[in-house]
Design a protein around this motif. Structure first.
Motif, PDB file in Angstrom:
ATOM      1  N   ARG A 206      46.864  23.130  27.760  1.00 17.89           N
ATOM      2  CA  ARG A 206      45.588  22.415  27.688  1.00 17.89           C
ATOM      3  C   ARG A 206      44.681  22.846  28.832  1.00 17.89           C
ATOM      4  NH1 ARG A 206      45.591  16.430  28.037  1.00 17.89           N
ATOM      5  NH2 ARG A 206      47.610  16.606  29.101  1.00 17.89           N
ATOM      6  N   ILE A 207      43.383  22.679  28.615  1.00 19.24           N
ATOM      7  CA  ILE A 207      42.364  22.998  29.614  1.00 19.24           C
ATOM      8  C   ILE A 207      41.601  21.724  29.962  1.00 19.24           C
ATOM      9  CG2 ILE A 207      40.298  24.359  30.135  1.00 19.24           C
ATOM     10  CD1 ILE A 207      42.563  26.217  29.671  1.00 19.24           C
ATOM     11  N   PHE A 208      41.421  21.474  31.264  1.00 17.70           N
ATOM     12  CA  PHE A 208      40.502  20.428  31.726  1.00 17.70           C
ATOM     13  C   PHE A 208      39.244  21.122  32.240  1.00 17.70           C
ATOM     14  CE2 PHE A 208      44.015  17.212  33.184  1.00 17.70           C
ATOM     15  CZ  PHE A 208      44.405  17.056  31.868  1.00 17.70           C
ATOM     16  N   TYR A 209      38.101  20.802  31.659  1.00 21.58           N
ATOM     17  CA  TYR A 209      36.833  21.275  32.217  1.00 21.58           C
ATOM     18  C   TYR A 209      36.261  20.147  33.066  1.00 21.58           C
ATOM     19  CZ  TYR A 209      31.936  22.462  32.745  1.00 21.58           C
ATOM     20  OH  TYR A 209      30.703  22.713  33.294  1.00 21.58           O
ATOM     21  N   MET A 210      36.154  20.382  34.380  1.00 24.30           N
ATOM     22  CA  MET A 210      35.642  19.358  35.282  1.00 24.30           C
ATOM     23  C   MET A 210      34.194  19.644  35.657  1.00 24.30           C
ATOM     24  SD  MET A 210      38.680  18.129  37.881  1.00 24.30           S
ATOM     25  CE  MET A 210      37.596  16.833  38.509  1.00 24.30           C
TER      26      MET A 210
END
Length: 370
Positions: A206-210
């Motif tokens: 998974r990717i978290f875009y902050m």
């Protein structure tokens, strides 16, 4: 494994870095955290093991609130290893001692147990022959691989990586990312702050875009990179990386230009074939353009999303360019090479504060288009 609820971090000067971070990290996941600089990515990571103390919210690790006064924080923190940007090896200790000191003093292992495990880990990161050297004898990439091995020597259940390649020369980045890829295949739970988009796409579950102090969007690599829902995510993902070099005359430093372009290509993992073609295209294009008619801004551009590579020249209007009728001084062979390397060549005139400028864009063919 880790549940983060409404996490906040405000520094004493009033700067709020984390506004309301909510996230779940499950066992075996590889989470890559991406986003613009200054949006709280590293602060979030450091809050997870209390290197930074949050000012609000909760961090639940295996059912226990890390921020509760009743929690045995040192014991919980032993479950989390961390790899920093700057290696943090003990420079006065050998590599073997760097790997053994934690397991012996904190985990109660015998020296022999610690050394046996250290040799296994050094072999895994490809540095078994460096067991008895000092950190000062290693390259940056080797130091970071040792830092990963030292982290693993403490038998963590999760590893936090704080932009582990940012302090490295571009030529050393791939060796460190290779070790992280191996850990991902072995099922290690990892949270990785990174600017390496292709790596994040390949290795993550998974990717978290902050952005703006929150997890602005999360999803699978395919969702984030190919079908982002939020406009901010879309703009960030589609951004173009570029390298600029100003040519003031025909006496420009060709070797400096080539070195800068090769570092740029290596940083973004462009293949050796692409690097060779970039170098060849640049040399031939500069054979076709008068270099003493005014400053030329050369830009090498790379799209992380599409993989497209292009070369652009921004020149004073009036310069004879490769797209106009060539006089006898222009090299037909150079022109043939340029057209062979490019799928499209465009010329436009830009109005700038210093007057009209000609922009010529050479869009390079991909390997499968040749």
């Amino acid at each position: 494994m880790i549940q983060v609820n409404h996490l906040k971090k405000t520094y004493s000067n009033g700067l709020q870095v984390l506004r309301d971070v909510n996230a779940t990290i499950k066992k075996g996941e590889v989470i890559s955290i991406i986003g613009p600089s200054g949006t709280g990515k590293s602060t979030f990571l450091r809050c997870l093991n209390l290197l930074e103390k949050p000012t609000g919210g909760s961090i639940i690790v295996d059912g226990q609130d890390l921020l509760s006064k009743r929690t045995d924080v040192p014991k919980l923190r032993q479950k989390m290893g961390m790899v920093f940007q700057s290696f943090n090896l003990f420079n006065h200790l050998s590599i073997m001692d760097n790997l053994c000191i934690g397991p012996v003093k904190l985990l109660g292992k015998s020296r022999k147990e610690a050394e046996d495990r250290a040799m296994e880990l050094l072999a895994m990161v490809g540095l078994a022959e460096k067991a008895h050297v000092m950190p000062s004898q290693l390259s940056g990439g080797q130091k970071q691989r040792i830092a990963i091995a030292r982290c693993l020597s403490m038998d963590p259940e999760i590893i936090l990586f704080d932009d582990p390649t940012s302090a490295l020369d571009p030529t050393m980045v791939s060796e460190v990312l290779g070790v992280i890829r191996t850990l991902a295949k072995q099922g290690m739970t990892m949270v990785i702050v990174t600017h390496e988009m292709r790596f994040a796409r390949d290795v993550s579950t998974r990717i978290f875009y902050m952005d703006q102090g929150i997890v602005y969007e999360e999803g699978t690599p395919e969702q984030i990179f190919d079908h982002p829902r939020e406009e901010r995510t879309r703009v960030f993902i589609n951004r173009i990386r570029d390298f600029h070099y100003l040519i003031r005359s025909s006496r420009y430093d060709l070797y400096e230009l080539q070195a800068g372009m090769m570092q740029f290509c290596a940083k973004y993992f462009l293949s050796q074939e692409v690097q060779f073609n970039v170098q060849l295209l640049t040399e031939e294009v500069l054979q076709l353009v008068p270099l003493d008619k005014g400053e030329i801004d050369l830009a090498l551009r790379y799209s992380e999303k599409t993989g497209d590579v292009s070369l652009e020249l921004l020149m004073p209007a009036g310069i004879v360019t490769v797209l106009k009728d060539k006089d006898s001084s222009l090299d037909d062979l150079s022109m043939a090479i340029v057209r062979g390397l490019c799928k499209d060549i465009r010329e436009v005139v830009d109005d700038t504060p210093v007057g009209p400028r000609v922009r010529v864009c050479f869009e390079m063919k991909k390997m499968d288009e040749e």
